[in-house]
Design a protein around this motif. Structure first.
Motif, PDB file in Angstrom:
ATOM      1  N   THR A 294      26.982 115.980  92.438  1.00 42.22           N
ATOM      2  CA  THR A 294      27.191 114.543  92.588  1.00 42.22           C
ATOM      3  C   THR A 294      26.735 113.878  91.287  1.00 42.22           C
ATOM      4  OG1 THR A 294      24.997 114.317  93.586  1.00 42.22           O
ATOM      5  CG2 THR A 294      26.875 114.553  95.097  1.00 42.22           C
ATOM      6  N   VAL A 295      27.563 112.946  90.823  1.00 37.15           N
ATOM      7  CA  VAL A 295      27.307 112.318  89.517  1.00 37.15           C
ATOM      8  C   VAL A 295      27.396 110.806  89.667  1.00 37.15           C
ATOM      9  CG1 VAL A 295      28.135 112.107  87.126  1.00 37.15           C
ATOM     10  CG2 VAL A 295      28.284 114.313  88.302  1.00 37.15           C
ATOM     11  N   ALA A 296      26.476 110.081  89.034  1.00 31.76           N
ATOM     12  CA  ALA A 296      26.588 108.623  88.967  1.00 31.76           C
ATOM     13  C   ALA A 296      26.635 108.218  87.506  1.00 31.76           C
ATOM     14  CB  ALA A 296      25.398 107.965  89.664  1.00 31.76           C
ATOM     15  N   VAL A 297      27.491 107.268  87.188  1.00 33.27           N
ATOM     16  CA  VAL A 297      27.606 106.773  85.815  1.00 33.27           C
ATOM     17  C   VAL A 297      27.336 105.280  85.833  1.00 33.27           C
ATOM     18  CG1 VAL A 297      29.140 106.482  83.834  1.00 33.27           C
ATOM     19  CG2 VAL A 297      29.270 108.580  85.205  1.00 33.27           C
ATOM     20  N   ILE A 298      26.300 104.861  85.095  1.00 37.76           N
ATOM     21  CA  ILE A 298      25.929 103.441  85.066  1.00 37.76           C
ATOM     22  C   ILE A 298      26.464 102.829  83.778  1.00 37.76           C
ATOM     23  CG2 ILE A 298      24.011 101.790  85.109  1.00 37.76           C
ATOM     24  CD1 ILE A 298      22.384 103.890  86.644  1.00 37.76           C
ATOM     25  N   GLY A 299      27.395 101.879  83.927  1.00 36.06           N
ATOM     26  CA  GLY A 299      28.063 101.271  82.767  1.00 36.06           C
ATOM     27  C   GLY A 299      29.407 101.929  82.541  1.00 36.06           C
TER      28      GLY A 299
ATOM     29  N   ILE B  40      30.179 108.477  91.163  1.00 38.51           N
ATOM     30  CA  ILE B  40      29.880 107.101  91.549  1.00 38.51           C
ATOM     31  C   ILE B  40      29.804 106.236  90.296  1.00 38.51           C
ATOM     32  CG2 ILE B  40      28.230 105.594  92.742  1.00 38.51           C
ATOM     33  CD1 ILE B  40      27.208 108.328  94.090  1.00 38.51           C
ATOM     34  N   ALA B  41      30.691 105.241  90.212  1.00 36.27           N
ATOM     35  CA  ALA B  41      30.722 104.362  89.039  1.00 36.27           C
ATOM     36  C   ALA B  41      29.953 103.096  89.349  1.00 36.27           C
ATOM     37  CB  ALA B  41      32.166 104.021  88.694  1.00 36.27           C
ATOM     38  N   VAL B  42      29.066 102.687  88.429  1.00 35.69           N
ATOM     39  CA  VAL B  42      28.260 101.474  88.599  1.00 35.69           C
ATOM     40  C   VAL B  42      28.522 100.538  87.425  1.00 35.69           C
ATOM     41  CG1 VAL B  42      25.917 100.542  88.807  1.00 35.69           C
ATOM     42  CG2 VAL B  42      26.443 102.807  89.758  1.00 35.69           C
ATOM     43  N   ASP B  43      28.842  99.282  87.722  1.00 35.12           N
ATOM     44  CA  ASP B  43      29.009  98.285  86.658  1.00 35.12           C
ATOM     45  C   ASP B  43      28.787  96.910  87.286  1.00 35.12           C
ATOM     46  OD1 ASP B  43      30.646  98.616  83.656  1.00 35.12           O
ATOM     47  OD2 ASP B  43      30.329  96.586  84.433  1.00 35.12           O
TER      48      ASP B  43
ATOM     49  N   GLY C 156      38.696 108.707  87.593  1.00 32.99           N
ATOM     50  CA  GLY C 156      38.207 109.774  88.468  1.00 32.99           C
ATOM     51  C   GLY C 156      37.010 109.399  89.314  1.00 32.99           C
ATOM     52  N   ALA C 157      36.571 108.128  89.264  1.00 32.50           N
ATOM     53  CA  ALA C 157      35.453 107.715  90.119  1.00 32.50           C
ATOM     54  C   ALA C 157      35.890 107.768  91.577  1.00 32.50           C
ATOM     55  CB  ALA C 157      34.986 106.311  89.750  1.00 32.50           C
ATOM     56  N   THR C 158      35.030 108.337  92.430  1.00 33.29           N
ATOM     57  CA  THR C 158      35.360 108.399  93.853  1.00 33.29           C
ATOM     58  C   THR C 158      34.749 107.222  94.606  1.00 33.29           C
ATOM     59  OG1 THR C 158      33.416 109.792  94.215  1.00 33.29           O
ATOM     60  CG2 THR C 158      35.523 110.918  93.885  1.00 33.29           C
ATOM     61  N   HIS C 159      33.681 106.634  94.040  1.00 32.41           N
ATOM     62  CA  HIS C 159      33.015 105.485  94.660  1.00 32.41           C
ATOM     63  C   HIS C 159      32.646 104.501  93.564  1.00 32.41           C
ATOM     64  CE1 HIS C 159      32.348 108.900  97.356  1.00 32.41           C
ATOM     65  NE2 HIS C 159      32.268 108.028  98.344  1.00 32.41           N
ATOM     66  N   THR C 160      32.607 103.212  93.916  1.00 33.80           N
ATOM     67  CA  THR C 160      32.194 102.221  92.920  1.00 33.80           C
ATOM     68  C   THR C 160      31.125 101.311  93.510  1.00 33.80           C
ATOM     69  OG1 THR C 160      33.977 100.726  93.594  1.00 33.80           O
ATOM     70  CG2 THR C 160      34.429 102.168  91.724  1.00 33.80           C
TER      71      THR C 160
ATOM     72  N   ASP D 149      33.391 105.413  81.014  1.00 34.51           N
ATOM     73  CA  ASP D 149      34.655 105.909  81.571  1.00 34.51           C
ATOM     74  C   ASP D 149      34.928 107.346  81.132  1.00 34.51           C
ATOM     75  OD1 ASP D 149      35.386 103.775  83.132  1.00 34.51           O
ATOM     76  OD2 ASP D 149      36.668 102.841  81.612  1.00 34.51           O
ATOM     77  N   ALA D 150      34.595 107.635  79.895  1.00 32.53           N
ATOM     78  CA  ALA D 150      34.802 109.008  79.410  1.00 32.53           C
ATOM     79  C   ALA D 150      33.845 109.962  80.117  1.00 32.53           C
ATOM     80  CB  ALA D 150      34.599 109.068  77.898  1.00 32.53           C
ATOM     81  N   ALA D 151      32.632 109.481  80.416  1.00 32.53           N
ATOM     82  CA  ALA D 151      31.686 110.321  81.171  1.00 32.53           C
ATOM     83  C   ALA D 151      32.245 110.593  82.569  1.00 32.53           C
ATOM     84  CB  ALA D 151      30.321 109.636  81.252  1.00 32.53           C
ATOM     85  N   ILE D 152      32.873 109.583  83.162  1.00 28.92           N
ATOM     86  CA  ILE D 152      33.493 109.754  84.485  1.00 28.92           C
ATOM     87  C   ILE D 152      34.611 110.799  84.399  1.00 28.92           C
ATOM     88  CG2 ILE D 152      34.964 108.591  86.196  1.00 28.92           C
ATOM     89  CD1 ILE D 152      33.218 106.036  85.596  1.00 28.92           C
ATOM     90  N   ALA D 153      35.450 110.672  83.375  1.00 33.52           N
ATOM     91  CA  ALA D 153      36.548 111.637  83.193  1.00 33.52           C
ATOM     92  C   ALA D 153      35.972 113.046  82.988  1.00 33.52           C
ATOM     93  CB  ALA D 153      37.421 111.236  82.011  1.00 33.52           C
ATOM     94  N   GLY D 154      34.847 113.141  82.271  1.00 34.81           N
ATOM     95  CA  GLY D 154      34.213 114.441  82.033  1.00 34.81           C
ATOM     96  C   GLY D 154      33.659 115.040  83.310  1.00 34.81           C
ATOM     97  N   ALA D 155      33.039 114.182  84.129  1.00 34.98           N
ATOM     98  CA  ALA D 155      32.468 114.663  85.396  1.00 34.98           C
ATOM     99  C   ALA D 155      33.581 115.133  86.337  1.00 34.98           C
ATOM    100  CB  ALA D 155      31.651 113.546  86.048  1.00 34.98           C
TER     101      ALA D 155
END
Ligand code: APR
Ligand code: ZN
Ligand code: ZN
Length: 362
Positions: free
Chosen positions: A183-188, A209-212, A225-229, A194-200
Motif C-alpha cells: 500500500t502506497v500513499a503519495v502526498i502532493g 492513495i493520492a493526497v493533495d 494510477g491512484a486508487t483512492h484520493t 504523479d510520477a511517484a503514483i505512476a511508479g507505484a
C-alpha cells in the motif's frame, strides 16, 4: 568549427527570458554536442530565472531534454553521432567510493562539459541550467550526461525522464522499493507526485492513495494510477490513509511537496515497519520537530530520494522500453507542446498550476 544556434536565456534576476544567438564550441575530450529535439519546462528553470539557485547570470535554461548526438570529442565511446539520447544533470566519475559501491547518484566527483558556451553578441560565458542548457537548438554536455535509449520513443516523452518524472518514478521504485501488493500513499500530486503514483502503479502496489489540497490534481492523479484520493484541506490525511489501510498506515509514503506539515503527515501515515520517502525539497529555514520516542517506537525507515536515486544507464532505457510496450504511459505527463519562443508564457501557466508539463519541441 564552433556553431551559432538559438537558445533561451535568462539574462538577469526576474528579467523575462529571451531568445539569443549562442555559440556552441566543438566537443572537446569527453564532451558531446547534442541536437535537441524536445525539452520540458520545469520549476527549476523558473527558479534559475528568479535567482533562487545562483547569481551566475546569464543562464541558458532547459534541462529535461532528449535529442540526437551530433558530434563527440576524443575518448568518447559510450555514445556516437546519430544516437538518440536523454540528458542527465551530471556525468558521474565511476571511480569514487559512492560509484564503486553502486550508488553513483551520490558520486563525489560529478562533472559537466569543461568548455563554455557563450553569447554571440557579447562573448559572455553562459551558465547552462543543471549543466545542460537545452532550450536551444544544440547544446554542449559531458558525454556521460547522455544516455542512449530506444529511438522509437518520441523526444517530448523521453526528455521528461531527465528530471521530474524520473525523480517521482524513482522515489517509488528505487528509494521506496515499492513491491507487489504494497500500500502506497503519495502526498502532493504535482508532476513529481504523479510520477511517484505512476511508479507505484507500475511496481504492482495494491493501493495507491493520492493526497493533495487541490481537487484538480486529485483528478489527474487518478489517471496516473491512484486508487483512492484524499483532499487534505477537507480531511485529515493521516486518519484517511490509516482508514484506507485497515488501520495500519501505508507500507510506503512518498512526500512530494517539501513542507514541514506534509513531512509530518508522511511520518505518521506509514505503517509501523513502513518506509517514508522524502522527495519534496525543503527550504533551508524549514524545521520539523518530532518526539524521539515516535521515531524509535515506529521502526521502519525514513529516506530521502535524490533524483529518484536513479542510475540513468539502467533506468532511462528500461522506462522507455516499458513506455513503448504500453506498460507506462509517459505521454500523460505532456500537457502541451510549445515553441522555443513560448517559454515565458509556459512559466506563467506552470505557476498557475494549469499544466503538468509544457514541452518545447524543436
Ligand atoms: N498538502 C498536500 N498537497 C499540497 C500541499 C499540502 N499542504 N501544498 C501543496 N500541495 C500540492 C500542490 O497542490 C501540488 O499539486 O503539492 C503539489 C506540488 O506540485 P508542484 O508544485 O507541481 O511541484 P512538483 O514539480 O511536483 O515538485 C514537488 O518535489 O522535486 C521536488 O523540488 C520539488 O519540492 C518540489 C516537489
Ligand atoms: Zn527539472
Ligand atoms: Zn563517482
Amino acid at each position: 568549427m564552433a556553431q551559432e544556434v538559438r537558445g533561451v536565456i535568462a539574462p538577469g534576476k526576474d528579467e523575462p527570458v529571451r531568445i539569443e544567438t549562442i555559440v556552441v564550441p566543438d566537443p572537446g575530450p569527453g564532451e558531446a554536442v547534442v541536437k535537441i529535439q524536445a525539452c520540458g519546462v520545469c520549476h527549476t528553470d523558473l527558479h534559475y530565472k528568479q535567482g533562487g539557485i545562483s547569481d551566475d547570470y546569464p543562464f541558458l535554461l532547459g534541462h529535461e531534454a532528449a535529442g540526437v548526438v551530433e558530434s563527440v570529442g576524443d575518448g568518447v565511446t559510450d555514445v556516437a553521432p546519430g544516437d538518440f539520447v536523454i540528458l542527465n544533470w551530471r556525468a558521474v566519475c565511476g571511480t569514487c567510493r559512492a560509484c564503486l559501491r553502486g550508488r553513483p547518484w551520490y558520486c563525489f566527483d560529478t562533472h559537466n562539459a569543461e568548455q563554455k558556451m557563450t553569447l554571440a553578441s557579447t562573448g559572455q560565458e553562459l551558465s547552462p541550467a543543471l549543466g545542460i542548457g537545452a532550450f536551444a537548438e544544440k547544446t554542449l554536455v559531458a558525454a556521460g550526461q547522455c544516455t542512449k535509449v530506444a529511438p522509437a520513443a518520441s523526444a517530448e516523452v523521453a526528455g521528461l525522464l531527465g528530471c521530474g518524472v524520473m525523480a517521482g518514478i524513482g522515489a517509488a521504485i528505487n528509494t521506496g522499493n515499492v513491491g507487489r501488493g504494497d500500500t502506497v500513499a503519495v502526498i502532493g500530486c504535482g508532476g513529481v507526485g504523479d510520477a511517484a503514483i505512476a511508479g507505484a502503479y507500475l511496481a504492482g502496489a495494491s493501493k495507491v492513495i493520492a493526497v493533495d489540497i487541490d481537487d484538480r490534481k486529485l483528478e489527474t492523479a487518478r489517471g496516473m494510477g491512484a486508487t483512492h484520493t484524499v483532499n487534505s484541506r477537507e480531511t485529515d490525511p493521516v486518519e484517511a490513509i490509516r482508514e484506507l489501510t485497515g488501520g495500519f498506515g501505508a507500507d510506503v509514503v512518498i512526500e512530494a511537496v517539501g513542507r514541514p506539515e506534509t513531512y509530518r503527515q508522511a511520518f505518521y501515515a506509514r505503517d509501523l515497519a513502513g518506509t517514508v520517502v522524502l522527495v519534496g525539497v525543503p527550504t533551508p529555514e524549514m524545521k520539523l520537530e518530532l518526539p524521539l520516542l515516535d521515531v524509535f517506537g515506529r521502526g521502519g525507515s525514513l529516506k530521502s530520494s535524490w533524483y529518484g536515486d536513479c542510475l540513468p544507464s539502467r533506468d532511462f532505457p528500461m522506462l522507455i522500453d516499458l513506455h513503448l510496450q504500453g506498460r507506462l504511459d509517459l505521454g500523460k505527463f505532456v500537457t502541451e507542446t510549445i515553441r522555443l519562443d513560448e517559454v515565458e508564457q509556459a512559466f506563467d501557466r506552470m505557476h498557475a498550476g494549469d499544466v503538468l508539463r509544457s514541452v518545447v519541441v524543436l
